[in-house]
Scaffold this active site. Sequence first.
Site, PDB file in Angstrom:
ATOM      1  NE  ARG A   1      32.017  57.451  75.494  1.00 28.64           N
ATOM      2  CZ  ARG A   1      30.958  56.856  75.135  1.00 28.64           C
ATOM      3  NH1 ARG A   1      30.292  57.328  74.155  1.00 28.64           N
ATOM      4  NH2 ARG A   1      30.528  55.899  75.830  1.00 28.64           N
TER       5      ARG A   1
ATOM      6  CE  LYS B   1      27.490  51.647  69.530  1.00 27.97           C
ATOM      7  NZ  LYS B   1      28.596  52.460  70.427  1.00 27.97           N
TER       8      LYS B   1
ATOM      9  NE  ARG C   1      20.901  58.190  76.030  1.00 28.39           N
ATOM     10  CZ  ARG C   1      20.060  57.014  76.112  1.00 28.39           C
ATOM     11  NH1 ARG C   1      18.958  56.917  76.221  1.00 28.39           N
ATOM     12  NH2 ARG C   1      20.475  55.870  75.611  1.00 28.39           N
TER      13      ARG C   1
ATOM     14  NE  ARG D   1      14.544  51.654  75.212  1.00 24.92           N
ATOM     15  CZ  ARG D   1      15.833  51.620  75.169  1.00 24.92           C
ATOM     16  NH1 ARG D   1      16.464  50.862  74.549  1.00 24.92           N
ATOM     17  NH2 ARG D   1      16.334  52.472  76.025  1.00 24.92           N
TER      18      ARG D   1
ATOM     19  NE  ARG E   1      15.673  53.055  80.869  1.00 24.48           N
ATOM     20  CZ  ARG E   1      16.514  52.619  80.157  1.00 24.48           C
ATOM     21  NH1 ARG E   1      16.691  51.503  79.639  1.00 24.48           N
ATOM     22  NH2 ARG E   1      17.536  53.660  80.070  1.00 24.48           N
TER      23      ARG E   1
END
Length: 330
Positions: free
Chosen positions: A88, A13, A173, A127, A162
Amino acid sequence: MRIVLLGAPGSGKGTQSKLLIEKYNIPQMSTGDLLRAAVAAGTELGKKAKAAMDAGKLVSDDIVLGMIQERLNKPDARAGFILDGFPRNIPQAQALDAMLARMGQPLQLALLVDVDSEVLMKRLTGRRTCSNAACGAIYNIYFSAPKTQGKCDKCGSSLSHRSDDNESTVRSRLQVYEQQTAPLVSYYKAQGKLRTVRGVGSVNEIFKNVTDIIEVQMRPLAAAMSAANAAAAAKGGGTTPAAKAAAKAAKAAKAAKAASAAKPAAKTPAKPAAKKAAKKAAPKKKAKPAKKAKPVVKKKAVKKAAPKKTKKAKKAAPKKKVAAKAKKKK
Ligand SMILES: [Zn+2]
């Protein structure tokens, strides 16, 4: 154009937002940026926000909305904005709508960048970043793996993962996102403002789809605006060629709109299929609370079925509106 962007972490996004800013030359407003700017500038709202944050409290919706309003009043936002990260929840969406209505600048589009949760998982958990800060190359073990496992192609340094990119953190999440966003999707869908773009494929392919959606969504508005301009010009006694041309264009746009409005009627025979699809999908959804591919099935069915439900009620309404508008103009 006034757009709210919706999309999960990892949906891409943000990338699409950047491209939109460049193409349409409108600002992006993210609440984080607005907060930081207001606090740094020491505005009234900035001071209030800082006081709340210093006290370990959340910054209230009123303050955030106030900041958005201040930002909207700046000249560069005259042509529109992209809101990212706000609203939100439903109360925020309602407050935003109320504020934009007061400003005479209602939201035009809620754009959802949709990506399957399994793809999101891979994007986020796969990632890897080069540990050499001067290099900073980014890889993904699923989609763009380094030639040697764990080593940067460019500088040979080791790749780091990470800690908040681990599977359970990412999954929660995504769940939080899903819980927050699902009601907003329904909210904007009910307003007829929701459009969905699949966030898979190349960045350029996705952007092409995004701009197609925007052009389609904005065209009727542009036509309405040119019609209003033409009317204003006519009132002022302006019979200039430009005014005439605008009136002509407005007429043509209206005709085109009427033509496109007539199209859905031809699709009527597809109704039973949509019904079946909805029925089929529904029990599946109940059978397993598990996510994965199911929401897609559900979504497709809902999408197909939705026009059917509202068609009867809505069909007559726009016609009346058009007729009423036409009468007013005459
Ligand atoms: Zn490197």
